[in-house]
Design a protein around this motif. Structure first.
Motif, PDB file in Angstrom:
ATOM      1  N   THR A 131       0.837  -1.202   0.000  1.00 39.26           N
ATOM      2  CA  THR A 131       0.000   0.000   0.000  1.00 39.26           C
ATOM      3  C   THR A 131       0.868   1.246   0.000  1.00 39.26           C
ATOM      4  OG1 THR A 131      -1.752  -1.158   1.194  1.00 39.26           O
ATOM      5  CG2 THR A 131      -1.804   1.245   1.247  1.00 39.26           C
TER       6      THR A 131
ATOM      7  N   LEU B 247      -2.578  -1.136  -4.875  1.00 36.29           N
ATOM      8  CA  LEU B 247      -3.861  -1.538  -4.308  1.00 36.29           C
ATOM      9  C   LEU B 247      -3.877  -3.066  -4.199  1.00 36.29           C
ATOM     10  CD1 LEU B 247      -6.694  -0.521  -3.418  1.00 36.29           C
ATOM     11  CD2 LEU B 247      -7.438  -0.960  -5.784  1.00 36.29           C
ATOM     12  N   ASN B 248      -4.094  -3.589  -2.993  1.00 36.96           N
ATOM     13  CA  ASN B 248      -4.014  -5.045  -2.821  1.00 36.96           C
ATOM     14  C   ASN B 248      -5.116  -5.544  -1.889  1.00 36.96           C
ATOM     15  OD1 ASN B 248      -2.692  -5.532   0.129  1.00 36.96           O
ATOM     16  ND2 ASN B 248      -1.849  -3.660  -0.789  1.00 36.96           N
ATOM     17  N   LYS B 249      -5.411  -6.820  -2.015  1.00 35.46           N
ATOM     18  CA  LYS B 249      -6.434  -7.426  -1.161  1.00 35.46           C
ATOM     19  C   LYS B 249      -5.839  -8.610  -0.413  1.00 35.46           C
ATOM     20  CE  LYS B 249     -11.168  -9.195  -1.166  1.00 35.46           C
ATOM     21  NZ  LYS B 249     -11.711  -8.100  -0.347  1.00 35.46           N
TER      22      LYS B 249
ATOM     23  N   TYR C 184      -9.265  -5.971  -8.030  1.00 32.30           N
ATOM     24  CA  TYR C 184      -7.872  -5.979  -7.556  1.00 32.30           C
ATOM     25  C   TYR C 184      -6.971  -6.714  -8.545  1.00 32.30           C
ATOM     26  CZ  TYR C 184      -9.748  -4.571  -3.016  1.00 32.30           C
ATOM     27  OH  TYR C 184     -10.378  -3.887  -2.009  1.00 32.30           O
TER      28      TYR C 184
END
Length: 518
Positions: free
Chosen positions: A88, A93-95, A109
Motif C-alpha cells: 500500500t 492496491l491489494n487485497k 484488484y
C-alpha cells in the motif's frame, strides 16, 4: 558511534531504494523479459536487507508494465499484514485473502496477499480466480508448505525470496522447485555500508551430547527441554546475561516452552525485568508483551520460535541463543532479530549457549549460497556433530577460580596431545593421567604456602578434572558411565595423595628452596 546516513533514517517515508536493491530489481526484471513465463526464480538476501521493499517495488513495476495479476504468498498472518501495508505504501492496491475475506469484489484488484493454508483452502474450493495471475511471489520461500500450491500456477512466473536458500526439509531440496538462484548483497557488505549492525559474539562451550535429533533434522524439543531447564544451565544463562548484557534489551530464544518458562522464573527471582512469550499467547497478550518489550529499555523477553520471522524490533541490544539448532535458516533468523540499525545503535551482541557459532561459523561470514542451493545434502552432512565439536573444546577456568591460580602462567593441560604422543612412542595410556595429576599438583603447590592450601585448591578443580577424564575416556574409546565415574574418583584420590607425598619436593622445584616452616 557511527552516524547513520540520512537516507537510512528516511527510508520508510520516502521509499528511496538503495543501489543494491535497484540492482536486484534490474536482475529480476531481466529474467521476466528473457526467461519462460513459467520460470521459477529464487532470490536470496539477508534478513534486514529489505526483501519486502524489493518485491513491493517489483509488484508496482510489474503491474505497470504487464496486463496480468500478482499473488504474494506468506506463511504467517503477521507477514500477510506487513506485506499488505508495504505494498500500500508503494501505491499498490491489494487485497488480503484471509479466512474471512469477501472475494465478491476480487475483480477490482490486481494484487492479492494470502497465507499459504488459507490460499490452499480457497483454491481447492474454487473461490479465488487465479486464471490471470502472471507473477507469484513467495516470501520465506525455504518453507516447504508452499510447494503444494505450485500445481495451481503452472503457467505463472514464480519468484521465491529468502535469506537462506536451504529447504526446511532435506527431502524436498529447493533446487527441485526453482530453476535458478540470484544471490544478493552479503551480510558483511550490508554491515560495511551501515545497513546492518556489527555483531559481537560471546561463545560458551556447551555439553550437548544428550540432545537428540528428530525426524526434521533438528534437535527435539523434549531433549532440549530436559537439558536447558536444568538448574546448572539456567545458572549459566543468568551468569552469561549478567556478564555481557545486564541492563540491555535482550531477546532469548529457547527450544521448548517449559525451558522458556523456567528461564522466566529463574531470572525474575533475581529481580530482572522479564516476560515470556510463546505461540499459545492470544493476540491481545502478544500485543501487550511486545509493547512492553519495545517500551522498556532493559527488558528481557524469553521466547519460543514465535519471533524468528515477521518480528522487527530495532532496539534489541542482545540476542541469547539458549538453544542449539542444526538449521542454518533458524541460526540466521535468530541472530537477524538483533541486526537492525538505529541512530544510536551500530552494534549488537550474541550470547551463544548452543555451540551454534562453532557449528555454522560466523553470522557475517560469506557463504557459497549457490553451492548450498545445488548440493544441500553435502552441506548438511558436513555439519560437525556435537561429539566432534566438543572434542575440540578447550577447558577454561571460570574467572573467580582462575584468580586462585593467578601465580600460574598456564593452567591448561592438553590430554589429547599427551595421549597421541604416548601412543606414538608406544607408552601405556596410563601415563596421560599420571602427567595430568603431576600438572594439577604443580599448579596447586605453585599457588600455596603449605600442603593444606594445596589440598584446598585441589578440591576446587572438580570441573577441570571431569573435563580431563571425559577427554581421556574418548581417547581410549571407553566411555561407560561407571568406568568414567570410577576414573574421576580415582583421579581425585591420587591427586590428594600426590600432594601429600610430594609437596615439599614440588615447592622446592618451584621456589629453589624448601617451604619455610613457621
Amino acid at each position: 558511534m557511527t552516524e547513520i546516513p540520512q537516507a537510512i533514517q528516511d527510508k520508510k517515508t520516502d521509499k528511496e531504494l538503495y543501489s543494491y536493491q535497484k540492482g536486484a530489481i534490474d536482475q529480476i526484471f531481466e529474467k521476466f523479459e528473457t526467461a519462460p513465463d513459467d520460470h521459477h526464480l529464487l532470490y536470496q538476501l539477508p534478513t534486514g536487507g529489505g526483501k519486502t521493499v524489493i518485491f513491493s517495488e517489483i509488484v508496482r513495476q510489474y503491474l505497470k508494465n504487464h496486463k496480468k495479476k500478482v499473488l504474494i504468498m506468506t506463511h504467517r498472518v503477521e507477514l500477510c499484514k506487513q506485506t499488505s501495508e508495504m505494498l500500500t505504501s508503494f501505491g499498490v492496491l491489494n487485497k488480503v485473502v484471509n479466512s474471512t475475506a469477501d472475494l465478491s469484489d476480487q475483480d477490482q484488484y490486481s494484487c492479492f496477499v494470502a497465507m499459504v493454508e488459507t490460499l490452499n483452502n480457497r483454491l481447492n474450493d474454487d473461490k479465488l480466480d487465479i486464471s490471470d495471475v502472471g507473477l507469484v511471489i513467495i516470501d520465506e520461500a525455504h518453507y516447504n508448505s508452499f510447494t503444494k500450491l505450485f500445481k495451481f500456477f503452472e503457467n505463472s512466473f514464480i519468484l521465491g525470496v529468502t535469506a537462506t536458500p536451504l529447504s526446511s526439509n532435506r527431502n524436498l531440496p529447493m533446487k527441485d522447485n526453482y530453476d535458478e538462484l540470484i544471490v544478493g548483497e552479503s551480510i558483511q557488505s550490508l554491515i560495511d555500508n551501515e545497513f546492518l549492525a556489527e555483531v559481537e559474539v560471546f561463545q560458551y562451550n556447551m555439553g550437548l551430547t544428550s540432545l537428540e535429533i528428530g525426524p526434521n533434522g533438528d534437535y527435539t524439543v523434549k531433549s532440549s527441554d530436559d537439558l536447558y531447564s536444568a538448574v546448572n544451565m539456567l545458572d549459566q544463562l543468568l551468569q552469561a546475561y549478567l556478564t555481557h548484557s545486564k541492563g540491555k534489551k535482550t531477546l532469548i530464544f529457547n527450544n521448548g516452552i517449559n525451558t522458556s518458562i523456567q528461564v522466566y522464573y529463574h531470572l525474575r527471582a533475581e529481580g530482572l525485568p522479564i516476560m515470556h512469550l510463546d505461540n499459545t499467547a492470544t493476540k491481545k497478550q502478544r500485543k501487550k508483551i511486545l509493547k512492553w518489550f519495545r517500551d522498556t529499555p532493559d527488558a528481557i523477553l524469553t521466547s519460543v520460535s514465535i519471533l524468528t520471522t515477521g518480528f522487527d524490533e530495532p532496539t534489541i541490544d542482545t540476542i541469547i541463543l539458549n538453544r542449539a539448532t542444526r538449521s542454518l535458516t533458524l541460526y540466521f533468523q535468530m541472530i537477524g532479530r538483533g541486526s537492525r540499525i538505529l541512530n544510536n545503535k551500530s552494534k549488537f551482541s550474541v550470547i551463544d549457549l548452543g555451540n551454534n557459532y562453532q557449528r555454522f561459523g560466523p553470522w557475517e561470514a560469506d557463504l557459497d549460497w549457490h553451492a548450498i542451493f545445488n548440493n544441500p545434502n553435502y552441506f548438511i552432512d558436513n555439519l560437525y556433530s556435537d561429539e566432534e565439536l566438543e572434542s575440540n573444546f578447550k577447558y577454561e577456568m571460570p574467572e573467580e577460580l582462575r584468580e586462585e591460580f593467578s601465580k600460574s602462567k598456564d593452567v591448561y593441560f592438553d590430554i589429547k596431545k599427551t595421549y597421541q604422543d604416548a601412543t606414538f612412542n608406544g607408552i601405556s595410556s596410563k601415563v596421560v593421567l599420571e602427567k595430568s595429576i603431576e600438572h594439577h599438583a604443580y599448579i596447586c603447590v605453585e599457588n600455596s604456602e603449605d600442603v593444606y592450601d594445596a589440598l584446598g585448591l585441589a578440591k576446587m578443580l572438580g570441573e577441570d578434572i571431569d573435563y580431563r577424564i571425559d577427554k581421556y575416556a574418548k581417547c581410549i574409546s571407553k566411555s561407560t558411565h561407571n568406568f568414567v565415574s570410577w576414573l574421576k574418583n580415582d583421579y581425585r584420590l591420587k591427586l590428594r595423595a600426590h600432594l601429600r607425598d610430594n609437596f615439599d619436593e614440588i615447592y622446592e622445584q618451584i621456589h629453589g628452596h624448601p617451604p619455610i616452616e613457621e
